[in-house]
Scaffold this motif. Structure first.
Motif, PDB file in Angstrom:
ATOM      1  N   ARG A 174      44.008  30.968  42.312  1.00 57.58           N
ATOM      2  CA  ARG A 174      44.281  32.209  41.587  1.00 57.58           C
ATOM      3  C   ARG A 174      43.256  33.220  42.060  1.00 57.58           C
ATOM      4  O   ARG A 174      42.060  32.982  42.023  1.00 57.58           O
ATOM      5  CB  ARG A 174      44.165  31.998  40.074  1.00 57.58           C
ATOM      6  N   TYR A 175      43.743  34.370  42.561  1.00 59.11           N
ATOM      7  CA  TYR A 175      42.870  35.443  43.042  1.00 59.11           C
ATOM      8  C   TYR A 175      42.862  36.563  42.004  1.00 59.11           C
ATOM      9  O   TYR A 175      43.855  36.802  41.316  1.00 59.11           O
ATOM     10  CB  TYR A 175      43.377  35.974  44.389  1.00 59.11           C
ATOM     11  N   ASP A 176      41.748  37.280  41.927  1.00 60.79           N
ATOM     12  CA  ASP A 176      41.643  38.358  40.942  1.00 60.79           C
ATOM     13  C   ASP A 176      42.687  39.439  41.187  1.00 60.79           C
ATOM     14  O   ASP A 176      43.274  39.962  40.245  1.00 60.79           O
ATOM     15  CB  ASP A 176      40.232  38.957  40.953  1.00 60.79           C
ATOM     16  N   PHE A 177      42.921  39.774  42.465  1.00 62.69           N
ATOM     17  CA  PHE A 177      43.943  40.763  42.825  1.00 62.69           C
ATOM     18  C   PHE A 177      44.574  40.373  44.154  1.00 62.69           C
ATOM     19  O   PHE A 177      43.916  39.777  45.013  1.00 62.69           O
ATOM     20  CB  PHE A 177      43.343  42.163  43.028  1.00 62.69           C
TER      21      PHE A 177
ATOM     22  N   LYS B 114      54.473  38.048  51.676  1.00 59.44           N
ATOM     23  CA  LYS B 114      53.116  37.644  52.042  1.00 59.44           C
ATOM     24  C   LYS B 114      52.104  38.718  51.611  1.00 59.44           C
ATOM     25  O   LYS B 114      52.256  39.890  51.945  1.00 59.44           O
ATOM     26  CB  LYS B 114      53.025  37.444  53.552  1.00 59.44           C
ATOM     27  N   PRO B 115      51.063  38.316  50.892  1.00 56.61           N
ATOM     28  CA  PRO B 115      50.023  39.290  50.530  1.00 56.61           C
ATOM     29  C   PRO B 115      49.309  39.829  51.767  1.00 56.61           C
ATOM     30  O   PRO B 115      49.178  39.142  52.787  1.00 56.61           O
ATOM     31  CB  PRO B 115      49.058  38.477  49.670  1.00 56.61           C
ATOM     32  N   LEU B 116      48.847  41.071  51.667  1.00 54.78           N
ATOM     33  CA  LEU B 116      48.056  41.689  52.734  1.00 54.78           C
ATOM     34  C   LEU B 116      46.579  41.388  52.533  1.00 54.78           C
ATOM     35  O   LEU B 116      45.857  41.115  53.482  1.00 54.78           O
ATOM     36  CB  LEU B 116      48.245  43.208  52.727  1.00 54.78           C
ATOM     37  N   VAL B 117      46.142  41.491  51.274  1.00 50.76           N
ATOM     38  CA  VAL B 117      44.723  41.370  50.941  1.00 50.76           C
ATOM     39  C   VAL B 117      44.582  40.625  49.615  1.00 50.76           C
ATOM     40  O   VAL B 117      45.328  40.892  48.671  1.00 50.76           O
ATOM     41  CB  VAL B 117      44.061  42.765  50.790  1.00 50.76           C
ATOM     42  N   PHE B 118      43.617  39.721  49.572  1.00 48.55           N
ATOM     43  CA  PHE B 118      43.184  39.133  48.307  1.00 48.55           C
ATOM     44  C   PHE B 118      41.829  39.747  47.975  1.00 48.55           C
ATOM     45  O   PHE B 118      41.000  39.959  48.869  1.00 48.55           O
ATOM     46  CB  PHE B 118      43.011  37.614  48.407  1.00 48.55           C
ATOM     47  N   ILE B 119      41.607  40.007  46.698  1.00 49.15           N
ATOM     48  CA  ILE B 119      40.362  40.629  46.243  1.00 49.15           C
ATOM     49  C   ILE B 119      39.775  39.747  45.149  1.00 49.15           C
ATOM     50  O   ILE B 119      40.463  39.377  44.187  1.00 49.15           O
ATOM     51  CB  ILE B 119      40.627  42.043  45.700  1.00 49.15           C
ATOM     52  N   GLU B 120      38.511  39.436  45.304  1.00 49.70           N
ATOM     53  CA  GLU B 120      37.794  38.651  44.311  1.00 49.70           C
ATOM     54  C   GLU B 120      36.615  39.451  43.776  1.00 49.70           C
ATOM     55  O   GLU B 120      35.872  40.076  44.546  1.00 49.70           O
ATOM     56  CB  GLU B 120      37.275  37.342  44.920  1.00 49.70           C
TER      57      GLU B 120
ATOM     58  N   PHE C  53      43.794  39.068  54.537  1.00 46.19           N
ATOM     59  CA  PHE C  53      42.417  39.557  54.456  1.00 46.19           C
ATOM     60  C   PHE C  53      41.827  39.187  53.113  1.00 46.19           C
ATOM     61  O   PHE C  53      42.523  39.181  52.094  1.00 46.19           O
ATOM     62  CB  PHE C  53      42.351  41.074  54.634  1.00 46.19           C
ATOM     63  N   MET C  54      40.536  38.915  53.099  1.00 45.29           N
ATOM     64  CA  MET C  54      39.831  38.534  51.876  1.00 45.29           C
ATOM     65  C   MET C  54      38.693  39.521  51.647  1.00 45.29           C
ATOM     66  O   MET C  54      37.884  39.743  52.543  1.00 45.29           O
ATOM     67  CB  MET C  54      39.272  37.115  52.074  1.00 45.29           C
ATOM     68  N   CYS C  55      38.658  40.129  50.487  1.00 45.05           N
ATOM     69  CA  CYS C  55      37.560  41.032  50.109  1.00 45.05           C
ATOM     70  C   CYS C  55      36.882  40.460  48.875  1.00 45.05           C
ATOM     71  O   CYS C  55      37.541  40.190  47.871  1.00 45.05           O
ATOM     72  CB  CYS C  55      38.091  42.423  49.791  1.00 45.05           C
ATOM     73  N   ARG C  56      35.571  40.300  48.953  1.00 42.47           N
ATOM     74  CA  ARG C  56      34.773  39.784  47.835  1.00 42.47           C
ATOM     75  C   ARG C  56      33.694  40.788  47.494  1.00 42.47           C
ATOM     76  O   ARG C  56      33.016  41.291  48.376  1.00 42.47           O
ATOM     77  CB  ARG C  56      34.087  38.485  48.246  1.00 42.47           C
ATOM     78  N   PHE C  57      33.531  41.025  46.194  1.00 44.80           N
ATOM     79  CA  PHE C  57      32.502  41.947  45.717  1.00 44.80           C
ATOM     80  C   PHE C  57      31.780  41.313  44.540  1.00 44.80           C
ATOM     81  O   PHE C  57      32.415  40.692  43.680  1.00 44.80           O
ATOM     82  CB  PHE C  57      33.117  43.277  45.273  1.00 44.80           C
ATOM     83  N   THR C  58      30.480  41.494  44.495  1.00 44.94           N
ATOM     84  CA  THR C  58      29.720  41.028  43.341  1.00 44.94           C
ATOM     85  C   THR C  58      29.936  42.001  42.188  1.00 44.94           C
ATOM     86  O   THR C  58      30.330  43.158  42.401  1.00 44.94           O
ATOM     87  CB  THR C  58      28.215  40.948  43.656  1.00 44.94           C
ATOM     88  N   GLY C  59      29.649  41.530  40.990  1.00 47.45           N
ATOM     89  CA  GLY C  59      29.726  42.418  39.834  1.00 47.45           C
ATOM     90  C   GLY C  59      28.806  43.613  39.996  1.00 47.45           C
ATOM     91  O   GLY C  59      29.161  44.744  39.631  1.00 47.45           O
ATOM     92  N   SER C  60      27.629  43.396  40.579  1.00 48.81           N
ATOM     93  CA  SER C  60      26.685  44.501  40.801  1.00 48.81           C
ATOM     94  C   SER C  60      27.262  45.545  41.741  1.00 48.81           C
ATOM     95  O   SER C  60      27.114  46.744  41.507  1.00 48.81           O
ATOM     96  CB  SER C  60      25.370  43.965  41.379  1.00 48.81           C
ATOM     97  N   GLN C  61      27.911  45.104  42.808  1.00 51.78           N
ATOM     98  CA  GLN C  61      28.527  46.058  43.742  1.00 51.78           C
ATOM     99  C   GLN C  61      29.603  46.876  43.034  1.00 51.78           C
ATOM    100  O   GLN C  61      29.696  48.094  43.233  1.00 51.78           O
ATOM    101  CB  GLN C  61      29.162  45.318  44.921  1.00 51.78           C
ATOM    102  N   ILE C  62      30.408  46.220  42.226  1.00 55.11           N
ATOM    103  CA  ILE C  62      31.506  46.907  41.544  1.00 55.11           C
ATOM    104  C   ILE C  62      30.977  47.920  40.541  1.00 55.11           C
ATOM    105  O   ILE C  62      31.459  49.054  40.470  1.00 55.11           O
ATOM    106  CB  ILE C  62      32.446  45.888  40.868  1.00 55.11           C
ATOM    107  N   PHE C  63      29.965  47.548  39.757  1.00 52.55           N
ATOM    108  CA  PHE C  63      29.436  48.487  38.774  1.00 52.55           C
ATOM    109  C   PHE C  63      28.642  49.608  39.424  1.00 52.55           C
ATOM    110  O   PHE C  63      28.677  50.743  38.962  1.00 52.55           O
ATOM    111  CB  PHE C  63      28.596  47.766  37.715  1.00 52.55           C
TER     112      PHE C  63
END
Length: 182
Positions: free
Chosen positions: A111-114, A123-129, A158-168
């Protein structure tokens, strides 16, 4: 909540900005658009968050999702491609040319966040976590994240991952990085 002991009038506990004129209605009685641009932006930001909030599981997902809604709605206003936020179950309702932002996307055993995908291509283009500390900090959780990333890469997503700190700290920069993947 406070009351004025002298006249009994209700007073809000909300601390309003000094420039209350930003939130005052203009003379032209045209509904929402008759309010100041600053007030309209506050309402629009709340609407963007509401569009994704009921589909997300955490505040960092809501924050990033709201920023993605802003970016993609703005980008596709004049394009022949439209943008929508929907649940995975609702994605079948979008015919035509849509870029879909789907929170809590189930794919294979994960399960991916987005997920971002075109309505005409399954087919998804990008998964975002969105990696908050609670679910992405132990060695086991990091190992699981690595497996998810590898499976997406093997499938050409494509996979994009961001920390909570980066997002805020800078959700705009996170959104820019996601756009680069498209």
């Amino acid at each position: 909540m406070r009351t004025d002991a002298d006249d009994g009038d209700f007073r809000s506990a909300i601390e309003w900005p000094e420039h209350r004129s930003h939130f005052q209605r203009n003379e032209d009685p045209g509904g929402y658009r008759s309010y100041s641009p600053q007030f309209q932006e506050v309402v629009a930001a709340a609407a963007r968050q509401a569009a994704v909030a009921h589909l997300c599981e955490s505040p960092i997902e809501i924050r990033l999702g709201a920023m993605l809604v802003l970016v993609f709605e703005t980008a596709f206003t004049d394009a022949n491609l439209r943008f929508a936020v929907c649940s995975q179950a609702e994605q079948v309702n979008y015919g035509g040319r849509y870029l879909l932002l789907i929170p809590q996307y189930k794919w294979k055993r994960w399960r991916y966040d987005f997920a971002l995908r075109y309505s005409i291509d399954p087919k998804p283009l990008v998964f975002i976590e969105c990696d908050g500390k609670e679910f992405h900090s132990t060695p086991e959780q990091r190992a699981t994240d690595k497996k998810k990333d590898e499976e997406a890469r093997r499938a050409g997503v494509f996979m994009c991952r961001f920390t909570g700190s980066q997002i805020f700290k800078d959700p705009v920069q996170c959104a820019r990085e996601i756009v680069k993947c498209l």
